[in-house]
Scaffold this motif. Structure first.
Motif, PDB file in Angstrom:
ATOM      1  N   ARG A 158       0.834  -1.208   0.000  1.00  0.00           N
ATOM      2  CA  ARG A 158       0.000   0.000   0.000  1.00  0.00           C
ATOM      3  C   ARG A 158       0.871   1.262   0.000  1.00  0.00           C
ATOM      4  O   ARG A 158       0.596   2.226  -0.722  1.00  0.00           O
ATOM      5  CB  ARG A 158      -0.922  -0.004   1.227  1.00  0.00           C
ATOM      6  CG  ARG A 158      -1.777   1.248   1.341  1.00  0.00           C
ATOM      7  CD  ARG A 158      -2.636   1.248   2.593  1.00  0.00           C
ATOM      8  NE  ARG A 158      -1.818   1.134   3.804  1.00  0.00           N
ATOM      9  CZ  ARG A 158      -2.319   1.053   5.026  1.00  0.00           C
ATOM     10  NH1 ARG A 158      -3.624   1.035   5.208  1.00  0.00           N
ATOM     11  NH2 ARG A 158      -1.511   0.959   6.059  1.00  0.00           N
ATOM     12  N   ALA A 159       1.943   1.218   0.804  1.00  0.00           N
ATOM     13  CA  ALA A 159       2.848   2.378   0.868  1.00  0.00           C
ATOM     14  C   ALA A 159       3.513   2.636  -0.485  1.00  0.00           C
ATOM     15  O   ALA A 159       3.872   3.764  -0.809  1.00  0.00           O
ATOM     16  CB  ALA A 159       3.900   2.166   1.949  1.00  0.00           C
ATOM     17  N   MET A 160       3.679   1.564  -1.271  1.00  0.00           N
ATOM     18  CA  MET A 160       4.343   1.661  -2.577  1.00  0.00           C
ATOM     19  C   MET A 160       3.394   2.077  -3.700  1.00  0.00           C
ATOM     20  O   MET A 160       3.822   2.283  -4.841  1.00  0.00           O
ATOM     21  CB  MET A 160       4.928   0.290  -2.948  1.00  0.00           C
ATOM     22  CG  MET A 160       6.035  -0.192  -2.031  1.00  0.00           C
ATOM     23  SD  MET A 160       7.577   0.604  -2.442  1.00  0.00           S
ATOM     24  CE  MET A 160       7.874  -0.187  -4.031  1.00  0.00           C
ATOM     25  N   ALA A 161       2.104   2.174  -3.374  1.00  0.00           N
ATOM     26  CA  ALA A 161       1.084   2.281  -4.422  1.00  0.00           C
ATOM     27  C   ALA A 161       1.343   3.423  -5.402  1.00  0.00           C
ATOM     28  O   ALA A 161       1.309   3.221  -6.607  1.00  0.00           O
ATOM     29  CB  ALA A 161      -0.310   2.419  -3.808  1.00  0.00           C
ATOM     30  N   ASN A 162       1.607   4.602  -4.893  1.00  0.00           N
ATOM     31  CA  ASN A 162       1.758   5.749  -5.797  1.00  0.00           C
ATOM     32  C   ASN A 162       3.211   6.005  -6.192  1.00  0.00           C
ATOM     33  O   ASN A 162       3.588   7.136  -6.511  1.00  0.00           O
ATOM     34  CB  ASN A 162       1.099   6.990  -5.197  1.00  0.00           C
ATOM     35  CG  ASN A 162      -0.426   6.871  -5.185  1.00  0.00           C
ATOM     36  OD1 ASN A 162      -1.032   6.530  -6.194  1.00  0.00           O
ATOM     37  ND2 ASN A 162      -1.034   7.099  -4.041  1.00  0.00           N
ATOM     38  N   GLU A 163       4.007   4.931  -6.164  1.00  0.00           N
ATOM     39  CA  GLU A 163       5.413   4.988  -6.567  1.00  0.00           C
ATOM     40  C   GLU A 163       6.181   6.120  -5.892  1.00  0.00           C
ATOM     41  O   GLU A 163       6.748   7.002  -6.553  1.00  0.00           O
ATOM     42  CB  GLU A 163       5.534   5.095  -8.092  1.00  0.00           C
ATOM     43  CG  GLU A 163       4.919   3.885  -8.760  1.00  0.00           C
ATOM     44  CD  GLU A 163       4.988   3.957 -10.276  1.00  0.00           C
ATOM     45  OE1 GLU A 163       6.046   4.352 -10.787  1.00  0.00           O
ATOM     46  OE2 GLU A 163       3.987   3.632 -10.916  1.00  0.00           O
ATOM     47  N   ALA A 189      15.102  -3.885   2.299  1.00  0.00           N
ATOM     48  CA  ALA A 189      16.433  -3.863   1.674  1.00  0.00           C
ATOM     49  C   ALA A 189      16.306  -3.980   0.162  1.00  0.00           C
ATOM     50  O   ALA A 189      16.977  -3.289  -0.603  1.00  0.00           O
ATOM     51  CB  ALA A 189      17.292  -4.981   2.240  1.00  0.00           C
ATOM     52  N   ARG A 190      15.407  -4.861  -0.281  1.00  0.00           N
ATOM     53  CA  ARG A 190      15.202  -5.072  -1.712  1.00  0.00           C
ATOM     54  C   ARG A 190      14.607  -3.829  -2.371  1.00  0.00           C
ATOM     55  O   ARG A 190      15.009  -3.432  -3.466  1.00  0.00           O
ATOM     56  CB  ARG A 190      14.278  -6.286  -1.901  1.00  0.00           C
ATOM     57  CG  ARG A 190      14.032  -6.690  -3.323  1.00  0.00           C
ATOM     58  CD  ARG A 190      13.656  -8.169  -3.437  1.00  0.00           C
ATOM     59  NE  ARG A 190      12.420  -8.513  -2.746  1.00  0.00           N
ATOM     60  CZ  ARG A 190      11.202  -8.366  -3.267  1.00  0.00           C
ATOM     61  NH1 ARG A 190      11.045  -7.854  -4.473  1.00  0.00           N
ATOM     62  NH2 ARG A 190      10.132  -8.729  -2.587  1.00  0.00           N
ATOM     63  N   LEU A 191      13.648  -3.193  -1.702  1.00  0.00           N
ATOM     64  CA  LEU A 191      13.019  -1.992  -2.275  1.00  0.00           C
ATOM     65  C   LEU A 191      14.032  -0.850  -2.367  1.00  0.00           C
ATOM     66  O   LEU A 191      14.010  -0.055  -3.303  1.00  0.00           O
ATOM     67  CB  LEU A 191      11.808  -1.576  -1.439  1.00  0.00           C
ATOM     68  CG  LEU A 191      10.677  -2.618  -1.408  1.00  0.00           C
ATOM     69  CD1 LEU A 191       9.568  -2.183  -0.447  1.00  0.00           C
ATOM     70  CD2 LEU A 191      10.107  -2.868  -2.798  1.00  0.00           C
ATOM     71  N   ASN A 192      14.953  -0.806  -1.411  1.00  0.00           N
ATOM     72  CA  ASN A 192      16.019   0.197  -1.449  1.00  0.00           C
ATOM     73  C   ASN A 192      17.024  -0.120  -2.556  1.00  0.00           C
ATOM     74  O   ASN A 192      17.322   0.726  -3.408  1.00  0.00           O
ATOM     75  CB  ASN A 192      16.714   0.239  -0.082  1.00  0.00           C
ATOM     76  CG  ASN A 192      17.945   1.124  -0.063  1.00  0.00           C
ATOM     77  OD1 ASN A 192      19.067   0.624  -0.028  1.00  0.00           O
ATOM     78  ND2 ASN A 192      17.764   2.439  -0.090  1.00  0.00           N
ATOM     79  N   ARG A 193      17.484  -1.327  -2.576  1.00  0.00           N
ATOM     80  CA  ARG A 193      18.566  -1.710  -3.492  1.00  0.00           C
ATOM     81  C   ARG A 193      18.085  -1.817  -4.935  1.00  0.00           C
ATOM     82  O   ARG A 193      18.711  -1.282  -5.854  1.00  0.00           O
ATOM     83  CB  ARG A 193      19.144  -3.060  -3.027  1.00  0.00           C
ATOM     84  CG  ARG A 193      20.369  -3.537  -3.763  1.00  0.00           C
ATOM     85  CD  ARG A 193      20.744  -4.937  -3.312  1.00  0.00           C
ATOM     86  NE  ARG A 193      19.611  -5.843  -3.491  1.00  0.00           N
ATOM     87  CZ  ARG A 193      19.183  -6.712  -2.576  1.00  0.00           C
ATOM     88  NH1 ARG A 193      19.771  -6.809  -1.413  1.00  0.00           N
ATOM     89  NH2 ARG A 193      18.159  -7.498  -2.842  1.00  0.00           N
ATOM     90  N   ASP A 194      16.966  -2.493  -5.150  1.00  0.00           N
ATOM     91  CA  ASP A 194      16.535  -2.795  -6.517  1.00  0.00           C
ATOM     92  C   ASP A 194      15.597  -1.746  -7.102  1.00  0.00           C
ATOM     93  O   ASP A 194      15.497  -1.618  -8.319  1.00  0.00           O
ATOM     94  CB  ASP A 194      15.830  -4.149  -6.579  1.00  0.00           C
ATOM     95  CG  ASP A 194      16.744  -5.284  -6.142  1.00  0.00           C
ATOM     96  OD1 ASP A 194      17.976  -5.057  -6.097  1.00  0.00           O
ATOM     97  OD2 ASP A 194      16.237  -6.370  -5.835  1.00  0.00           O
ATOM     98  N   MET A 195      14.884  -1.006  -6.235  1.00  0.00           N
ATOM     99  CA  MET A 195      13.914  -0.046  -6.765  1.00  0.00           C
ATOM    100  C   MET A 195      14.288   1.385  -6.424  1.00  0.00           C
ATOM    101  O   MET A 195      13.544   2.318  -6.752  1.00  0.00           O
ATOM    102  CB  MET A 195      12.511  -0.384  -6.274  1.00  0.00           C
ATOM    103  CG  MET A 195      12.083  -1.771  -6.757  1.00  0.00           C
ATOM    104  SD  MET A 195      10.368  -2.146  -6.417  1.00  0.00           S
ATOM    105  CE  MET A 195       9.545  -1.032  -7.539  1.00  0.00           C
ATOM    106  N   GLY A 196      15.427   1.535  -5.755  1.00  0.00           N
ATOM    107  CA  GLY A 196      15.941   2.877  -5.507  1.00  0.00           C
ATOM    108  C   GLY A 196      15.161   3.697  -4.495  1.00  0.00           C
ATOM    109  O   GLY A 196      15.305   4.919  -4.451  1.00  0.00           O
TER     110      GLY A 196
END
Ligand code: ADP
Ligand code: MG
Length: 241
Positions: A158-163, A189-196
């Motif tokens: 949900r927090a990621m919804a609006n990119e 960690a993955r959201l930081n590393r892979d999605m910036g």
């Protein structure tokens, strides 16, 4: 070349007045850079949650300011701030804060609907987000039909919804057993590393330390200590007050 900070606290100060005056945040300066993974540590009552809420624009300081990619919160009215927050920030809570009568998918679809997407499109996007956090098999479940760790995954989706560029989380593993907590740490960690995503997480535990590039220690409403990752290890740095 100097890199300008993307989220900045300038002389940030917040008091609460119940029976006595409490200086929750005192004259605090902080620069957070794009791609940072910041852990906010410190004892209970040191001002971590207050700082996170001020950074998210969920609360207003008594003086000082927060500047997000050049935009000063003090210059924005409530609607402007809400719009900025919706487009740039995702917030994750210790107790998930999911809406109990909505399915996982509809919880994730909600901020998309607030941002103007029609329900069918919002649900399609929600399904993608749930699969990103490994919850595609649980889309129709209600929060009460999910474990704590699963509910937190839904809350992160949900927090990621609006990119958003920023993910802010207040004790996101505080209500989970160590196994589930570890999964959630890995997900951040993955959201930081892979999605910036730039991550700012309040945590008592040192679970996040292995992925953090900065660990800030708060005390009495101030930043008291800072460690930065240098050559693979967190090392103390001298702090300007
Ligand atoms: P932490 O998250 O580090 O435990 P908080 O930011 O919640 O700390 O609180 C910092 C200080 O502000 C504490 O002394 C707390 O009691 C006080 N405080 C926090 N929220 C409120 C509030 N809504 N009303 C009055 N005092 C508050
Ligand atoms: Mg707190």
């Amino acid at each position: 070349m100097t890199i300008s900070p993307s989220l900045r606290a300038v002389n940030l100060t917040k008091t609460y007045h119940v029976n006595e005056l409490v200086w929750a945040i005192r004259n605090l300066y902080l620069d957070i850079f794009a791609g940072d993974f910041v852990v906010l540590a410190g004892p209970s009552g040191s001002g971590k949650s207050t700082l996170l809420h001020l950074l998210a624009g969920l609360d207003r300081p008594i003086y000082g300011d927060v500047v997000l990619e050049g935009q000063r919160y003090s210059r924005l009215d409530e609607d402007g701030l809400a719009r900025l927050r919706r487009s740039k920030m995702g917030f994750v809570y210790q107790f998930f804060n999911l809406i109990s009568y909505l399915s996982a998918e509809d919880n994730v679809a909600l901020p998309l609907q607030f941002a103007g997407r029609p329900l069918p499109a919002a649900r399609r996007r929600a399904a993608e987000l749930l699969s990103l956090v490994g919850m595609d098999q649980r889309r129709r479940h209600l929060p009460s039909q999910l474990s704590g760790g699963e509910q937190q995954r839904v809350a992160i989706a949900r927090a990621m919804a609006n990119e958003p560029d920023f993910l802010l989380a207040d004790e996101p593993t505080g209500n989970l057993d160590s196994h589930r907590a570890h999964d959630i740490v890995e997900l951040f960690a993955r959201l930081n590393r892979d999605m910036g995503k730039t991550v700012v997480v309040v945590s008592h535990s040192d679970l996040f330390h292995r992925y953090a590039n900065r660990v800030l220690g708060m005390l009495d409403g101030r930043l008291d200590t800072e460690q930065r990752r240098v050559g693979g290890e967190l090392r103390p740095v001298e702090h300007r007050r």
